[in-house]
Design a protein around this motif. Structure first.
Motif, mmCIF file in Angstrom:
data_model
loop_
_atom_site.group_PDB
_atom_site.id
_atom_site.type_symbol
_atom_site.label_atom_id
_atom_site.label_comp_id
_atom_site.label_asym_id
_atom_site.label_seq_id
_atom_site.Cartn_x
_atom_site.Cartn_y
_atom_site.Cartn_z
ATOM 1 N N ARG A 100 0.953 -1.144 0.073
ATOM 2 C CA ARG A 100 0.080 0.054 -0.107
ATOM 3 C C ARG A 100 0.940 1.267 0.101
ATOM 4 N NH1 ARG A 100 -2.996 -3.236 -1.339
ATOM 5 N NH2 ARG A 100 -5.256 -3.423 -0.324
ATOM 6 N N GLY A 101 0.274 2.381 -0.598
ATOM 7 C CA GLY A 101 1.228 3.551 -0.283
ATOM 8 C C GLY A 101 1.442 4.183 -1.663
ATOM 9 N N ALA A 102 1.974 5.470 -1.826
ATOM 10 C CA ALA A 102 2.476 6.417 -2.685
ATOM 11 C C ALA A 102 3.181 5.498 -4.160
ATOM 12 C CB ALA A 102 3.155 7.417 -2.372
ATOM 13 N N ASN A 103 4.082 4.716 -3.640
ATOM 14 C CA ASN A 103 4.801 3.737 -4.614
ATOM 15 C C ASN A 103 4.149 2.462 -4.839
ATOM 16 O OD1 ASN A 103 6.702 5.857 -4.809
ATOM 17 N ND2 ASN A 103 8.004 4.815 -3.185
ATOM 18 N N PHE A 104 2.695 2.217 -4.695
ATOM 19 C CA PHE A 104 2.115 1.107 -5.105
ATOM 20 C C PHE A 104 2.358 0.528 -6.240
ATOM 21 C CE2 PHE A 104 -1.580 -0.897 -7.029
ATOM 22 C CZ PHE A 104 -1.392 -1.940 -6.221
ATOM 23 N N ILE A 105 2.292 1.260 -7.339
ATOM 24 C CA ILE A 105 2.056 0.672 -8.715
ATOM 25 C C ILE A 105 3.485 0.019 -8.901
ATOM 26 C CG2 ILE A 105 2.260 2.627 -10.054
ATOM 27 C CD1 ILE A 105 0.076 -0.398 -10.810
ATOM 28 N N ALA A 106 4.730 0.954 -8.868
ATOM 29 C CA ALA A 106 6.030 0.588 -9.078
ATOM 30 C C ALA A 106 6.364 -0.554 -8.292
ATOM 31 C CB ALA A 106 6.784 1.696 -8.841
ATOM 32 N N ILE A 107 6.034 -0.573 -7.056
ATOM 33 C CA ILE A 107 6.355 -1.768 -6.304
ATOM 34 C C ILE A 107 5.768 -3.002 -6.323
ATOM 35 C CG2 ILE A 107 6.629 -2.378 -3.827
ATOM 36 C CD1 ILE A 107 8.550 -0.381 -4.587
ATOM 37 N N HIS A 108 4.266 -2.906 -6.639
ATOM 38 C CA HIS A 108 3.494 -3.813 -7.072
ATOM 39 C C HIS A 108 4.173 -4.502 -8.240
ATOM 40 C CE1 HIS A 108 -0.513 -5.753 -7.479
ATOM 41 N NE2 HIS A 108 -0.403 -5.520 -8.795
ATOM 42 N N GLU A 109 4.238 -3.981 -9.164
ATOM 43 C CA GLU A 109 4.687 -4.464 -10.475
ATOM 44 C C GLU A 109 6.196 -4.998 -10.430
ATOM 45 O OE1 GLU A 109 4.266 -1.274 -13.519
ATOM 46 O OE2 GLU A 109 2.161 -1.845 -13.443
ATOM 47 N N LEU A 110 7.035 -4.456 -9.530
ATOM 48 C CA LEU A 110 8.420 -5.138 -9.442
ATOM 49 C C LEU A 110 8.298 -6.377 -8.658
ATOM 50 C CD1 LEU A 110 11.535 -4.930 -9.710
ATOM 51 C CD2 LEU A 110 11.418 -3.272 -7.761
ATOM 52 N N LEU A 111 7.394 -6.286 -7.881
ATOM 53 C CA LEU A 111 7.191 -7.663 -6.890
ATOM 54 C C LEU A 111 6.878 -8.754 -8.024
ATOM 55 C CD1 LEU A 111 5.740 -6.337 -3.746
ATOM 56 C CD2 LEU A 111 7.954 -7.233 -4.074
ATOM 57 N N ASP A 112 6.096 -8.367 -9.174
ATOM 58 C CA ASP A 112 5.750 -9.360 -9.854
ATOM 59 C C ASP A 112 6.972 -9.983 -10.630
ATOM 60 O OD1 ASP A 112 3.189 -10.230 -9.833
ATOM 61 O OD2 ASP A 112 2.243 -8.951 -11.170
ATOM 62 N N THR A 113 7.826 -9.008 -11.066
ATOM 63 C CA THR A 113 9.452 -9.755 -11.662
ATOM 64 C C THR A 113 10.033 -10.249 -10.852
ATOM 65 O OG1 THR A 113 8.974 -7.407 -13.135
ATOM 66 C CG2 THR A 113 11.118 -8.457 -12.789
ATOM 67 N N ILE A 114 10.172 -9.898 -9.366
ATOM 68 C CA ILE A 114 11.047 -10.625 -8.617
ATOM 69 C C ILE A 114 10.267 -12.089 -8.441
ATOM 70 C CG2 ILE A 114 11.456 -10.771 -6.186
ATOM 71 C CD1 ILE A 114 11.754 -7.663 -6.306
ATOM 72 N N VAL A 115 9.249 -12.174 -8.426
ATOM 73 C CA VAL A 115 8.254 -13.341 -8.343
ATOM 74 C C VAL A 115 8.651 -14.161 -9.456
ATOM 75 C CG1 VAL A 115 6.241 -14.698 -8.055
ATOM 76 C CG2 VAL A 115 6.569 -12.645 -6.525
ATOM 77 N N ASP A 116 8.570 -13.704 -10.504
ATOM 78 C CA ASP A 116 8.959 -14.298 -11.847
ATOM 79 C C ASP A 116 10.430 -14.951 -11.966
ATOM 80 O OD1 ASP A 116 6.467 -14.092 -12.612
ATOM 81 O OD2 ASP A 116 6.792 -12.689 -14.051
ATOM 82 N N HIS A 117 11.207 -14.029 -11.679
ATOM 83 C CA HIS A 117 12.796 -14.480 -11.582
ATOM 84 C C HIS A 117 13.080 -15.557 -10.572
ATOM 85 C CE1 HIS A 117 13.811 -10.527 -13.439
ATOM 86 N NE2 HIS A 117 13.366 -11.234 -14.499
ATOM 87 N N ALA A 118 12.538 -15.302 -9.238
ATOM 88 C CA ALA A 118 12.764 -16.420 -8.215
ATOM 89 C C ALA A 118 12.212 -17.781 -8.600
ATOM 90 C CB ALA A 118 11.731 -15.878 -6.992
ATOM 91 N N ALA A 119 10.888 -17.784 -9.242
ATOM 92 C CA ALA A 119 10.467 -18.960 -9.720
ATOM 93 C C ALA A 119 11.189 -19.731 -10.834
ATOM 94 C CB ALA A 119 8.963 -18.866 -10.188
ATOM 95 N N ALA A 120 11.585 -18.758 -11.636
ATOM 96 C CA ALA A 120 12.632 -19.257 -12.699
ATOM 97 C C ALA A 120 14.072 -19.649 -12.367
ATOM 98 C CB ALA A 120 13.123 -18.233 -13.921
ATOM 99 N N GLY A 121 14.669 -19.142 -10.972
ATOM 100 C CA GLY A 121 15.726 -19.500 -10.584
ATOM 101 C C GLY A 121 15.588 -20.821 -9.740
#
Length: 161
Positions: free
Chosen positions: A46-67
């Motif tokens: 939640r918060g002012a940086n929501f969309i940037a963090i929300h989308e970056l977390l998706d990338t991190i999740v994808d990279h973690a699963a791929a690793g």
């Protein structure tokens, strides 16, 4: 009389395979946990940086699963099984810093970074340990570390500390 010739499932030395699995299994477990907990953070940030963090977390999740997939497939390619079922991950992974509910973006960033740091420590242990055991498995761990550190940098940059 006919000679029957069989081919081994893997050309890997059993001792090297066991050593590689010893070092890569915690990496698989940690990355699986990071993927699940990263998605939890993604949903509840939640918060002012929501969309940037929300989308970056998706990338991190994808990279973690791929690793996790890359490390697990290396273990299997060496002829050994991997156990990364949810119950096993829950039992063996380092406890997450990510809370269950809505969380301000800066706290989520710190929590996910703490989780990433735990996985990076396991990956570094694998890199160090695999140096004398199996260089191909070490290369897998090095590639995973590179990805994790880049994602950590992108996430940390939001804190501007």
């Amino acid at each position: 009389m006919t000679k029957t010739q069989t081919t081994q499932a893997t050309a890997a030395d059993p001792t090297a395979a066991a050593g590689a699995a010893q070092f890569l299994t915690p990496v698989v477990i940690g990355l699986q946990a990071l993927a699940v907990n990263g998605k939890q953070a993604h949903w509840n940030v939640r918060g002012a940086n929501f969309i940037a963090i929300h989308e970056l977390l998706d990338t991190i999740v994808d990279h973690a699963a791929a690793g996790a997939d890359q490390a697990a497939e290396r273990i299997v390619a060496l002829g050994l099984p991997i156990d990364a079922r949810v119950a096993t991950v829950a039992e063996k992974a380092t406890a997450t810093k990510v809370p269950a509910g809505f969380t301000p973006w800066d706290d989520i960033v710190r929590d996910v970074i703490a989780d990433m740091d735990a996985v990076i420590a396991d990956v570094q242990a694998a890199i160090d340990g695999l140096d004398e055991i199996d260089l191909t498995s070490q290369d897998v761990a090095i590639a995973i570390k590179e990805s994790l550190e880049k994602d950590r940098w992108f996430l940390f940059a939001h804190l501007a500390e």
